[in-house]
Design a protein around this motif. Structure first.
Motif, short mmCIF file in Angstrom:
data_model
loop_
_atom_site.label_atom_id
_atom_site.label_comp_id
_atom_site.label_asym_id
_atom_site.label_seq_id
_atom_site.Cartn_x
_atom_site.Cartn_y
_atom_site.Cartn_z
N GLN A 13 0.82 -1.21 0.00
CA GLN A 13 0.00 0.00 0.00
C GLN A 13 0.86 1.26 0.00
O GLN A 13 0.47 2.29 -0.55
CB GLN A 13 -0.92 0.00 1.22
N TRP A 14 2.01 1.20 0.60
CA TRP A 14 2.87 2.38 0.71
C TRP A 14 4.01 2.37 -0.31
O TRP A 14 4.96 3.13 -0.21
CB TRP A 14 3.43 2.48 2.13
N THR A 15 3.88 1.49 -1.31
CA THR A 15 4.88 1.43 -2.37
C THR A 15 4.47 2.33 -3.54
O THR A 15 3.33 2.27 -4.00
CB THR A 15 5.04 -0.02 -2.88
N GLU A 16 5.40 3.15 -3.99
CA GLU A 16 5.15 3.99 -5.16
C GLU A 16 5.25 3.13 -6.41
O GLU A 16 6.26 2.46 -6.66
CB GLU A 16 6.19 5.11 -5.24
N LEU A 17 4.20 3.11 -7.20
CA LEU A 17 4.16 2.26 -8.38
C LEU A 17 4.65 3.00 -9.62
O LEU A 17 4.48 4.22 -9.73
CB LEU A 17 2.73 1.74 -8.60
N PRO A 18 5.23 2.28 -10.57
CA PRO A 18 5.78 2.93 -11.77
C PRO A 18 4.68 3.46 -12.69
O PRO A 18 3.58 2.89 -12.76
CB PRO A 18 6.56 1.80 -12.45
N ILE A 19 5.00 4.53 -13.38
CA ILE A 19 4.09 5.11 -14.38
C ILE A 19 4.48 4.56 -15.75
O ILE A 19 5.63 4.71 -16.18
CB ILE A 19 4.15 6.64 -14.39
N SER A 20 3.57 3.91 -16.41
CA SER A 20 3.87 3.29 -17.70
C SER A 20 3.96 4.32 -18.82
O SER A 20 3.13 5.24 -18.91
CB SER A 20 2.80 2.25 -18.05
N THR A 21 4.97 4.15 -19.67
CA THR A 21 5.18 5.08 -20.80
C THR A 21 5.42 4.32 -22.10
O THR A 21 5.97 4.87 -23.05
CB THR A 21 6.38 5.99 -20.52
N ALA A 22 5.04 3.05 -22.15
CA ALA A 22 5.29 2.23 -23.33
C ALA A 22 4.60 2.81 -24.56
O ALA A 22 3.57 3.49 -24.46
CB ALA A 22 4.80 0.80 -23.09
N ASP A 23 5.17 2.55 -25.71
CA ASP A 23 4.62 3.03 -26.98
C ASP A 23 3.40 2.19 -27.36
O ASP A 23 3.50 0.98 -27.54
CB ASP A 23 5.69 2.93 -28.06
N VAL A 24 2.25 2.84 -27.48
CA VAL A 24 1.02 2.15 -27.88
C VAL A 24 0.44 2.77 -29.15
O VAL A 24 -0.74 2.60 -29.44
CB VAL A 24 -0.03 2.17 -26.74
N SER A 25 1.26 3.46 -29.89
CA SER A 25 0.78 4.17 -31.08
C SER A 25 0.21 3.24 -32.14
O SER A 25 -0.56 3.69 -33.00
CB SER A 25 1.91 5.03 -31.68
N ASP A 26 0.59 1.96 -32.09
CA ASP A 26 0.07 0.99 -33.06
C ASP A 26 -0.89 0.00 -32.41
O ASP A 26 -1.19 -1.05 -32.99
CB ASP A 26 1.22 0.24 -33.72
#
Length: 297
Positions: A13-26
């Motif tokens: 609950q107190w862990t900062e989770l990563p923000i996804s930035t993967a390419d989804v343009s296709d």
């Protein structure tokens, strides 16, 4: 199956989770249940990544939530269709429309769900939580599976992400189920659904989702063209507790609990997005995920 650990729960609950930035343009993305909560936050984030297409669903044809997602994400290239999981006909109609329009899908996020302790039946005759959270979600997943398979490749699989919960660890064990003539009919039977059973109904529905993902993954070929996973978004601020909060005492208690431990809805949505678009999907295939990692092995 693993066991619930309160200390692990606190850590996550107190862990900062990563923000996804993967390419989804296709990529063509579908988010079910984007009208509120996690699905809404996930849809906003995915829209900001400018996918090839983004289709969101909500229970009615009202465009208000679509406009809300468009406004927050800064894009208008979003399509919104009605989908009511309390109706099998609505699920079938959604898929029929999807096929008729020649749509494609690389990612399906199934987030829609309810939590209620009151026994009530849908128009199909099933207990509401059981149908919405499990039966209709499974039906939608199976009907959309051919479309996910069609877009997947051995090098780049499509994704099916079903939103589960850590409370599946706390689900009733259904003792004696091996002697029931029909497990589904017994779970759904009003005489079986006592007050104590209904208090645990949401937990059970989340366990059934995890079991569904595991069984589905075992039936897909290797290498799979579709990576399937069940995701725990963690305890977060949401409207799922609104029935419990209807009483003043419980409302006060739940709000204190949320204030101390709950993730923001946006933070919880990161778990959905990570499973849906980040690399490493084969390692997550057939698994229950928590805090963006495979858990409970």
């Amino acid at each position: 199956m693993g066991k619930f650990s309160f200390f692990e729960f606190l850590r996550e609950q107190w862990t900062e989770l990563p923000i996804s930035t993967a390419d989804v343009s296709d990529k063509s993305l579908v988010v079910v249940g984007a009208n509120v909560g996690l699905g809404n936050e996930a849809a906003v984030h995915l829209a900001q990544l400018t996918p090839k297409s983004l289709l969101i669903t909500k229970p009615s044809a009202n465009r208000q939530k679509q406009v809300y997602v468009e406004t927050r994400s800064g894009t208008t290239d979003i399509e919104s269709w009605p989908l009511e999981l309390s109706s099998f006909d609505s699920v079938r109609s959604f898929v029929t429309r999807f096929e008729a329009k020649g749509c494609t899908v690389d990612v399906l996020i199934a987030d829609a769900g309810v939590s209620t302790r009151k026994y009530a039946k849908t128009s199909d005759g099933y207990e509401t939580t059981f149908q919405i959270n499990y039966l209709s979600t499974a039906l939608l997943s199976i009907l959309m599976l051919p479309h996910l398979i069609k877009t997947g490749t051995p090098e780049n699989t499509s994704r099916l992400v079903i939103v589960s919960s850590e409370v599946h660890f706390l689900a009733n064990k259904l003792e004696g189920a091996d002697e029931w003539p029909s497990i589904i009919e017994n779970i759904d039977d009003e005489t079986y659904c006592t007050a104590s059973v209904m208090r645990n109904r949401y937990h059970l529905s989340k366990l059934l989702e995890v079991m569904f993902i595991r069984e589905l993954s075992s039936r897909l070929p290797t290498p799979t063209l579709v990576a399937v996973s069940a995701v725990n978004p963690g305890f977060r601020h949401s409207r799922l507790t609104r029935e419990i909060e209807s009483g003043p005492l419980f409302k006060f208690t739940v709000r204190i609990y949320k204030g101390l431990l709950a993730r923001t809805t946006e933070m919880g949505s990161r778990t959905l997005i990570h499973a849906a678009i980040e690399p490493g999907e084969r390692g997550r295939h057939g698994h229950y995920l928590s805090s963006c990692e495979v858990a409970e092995e």
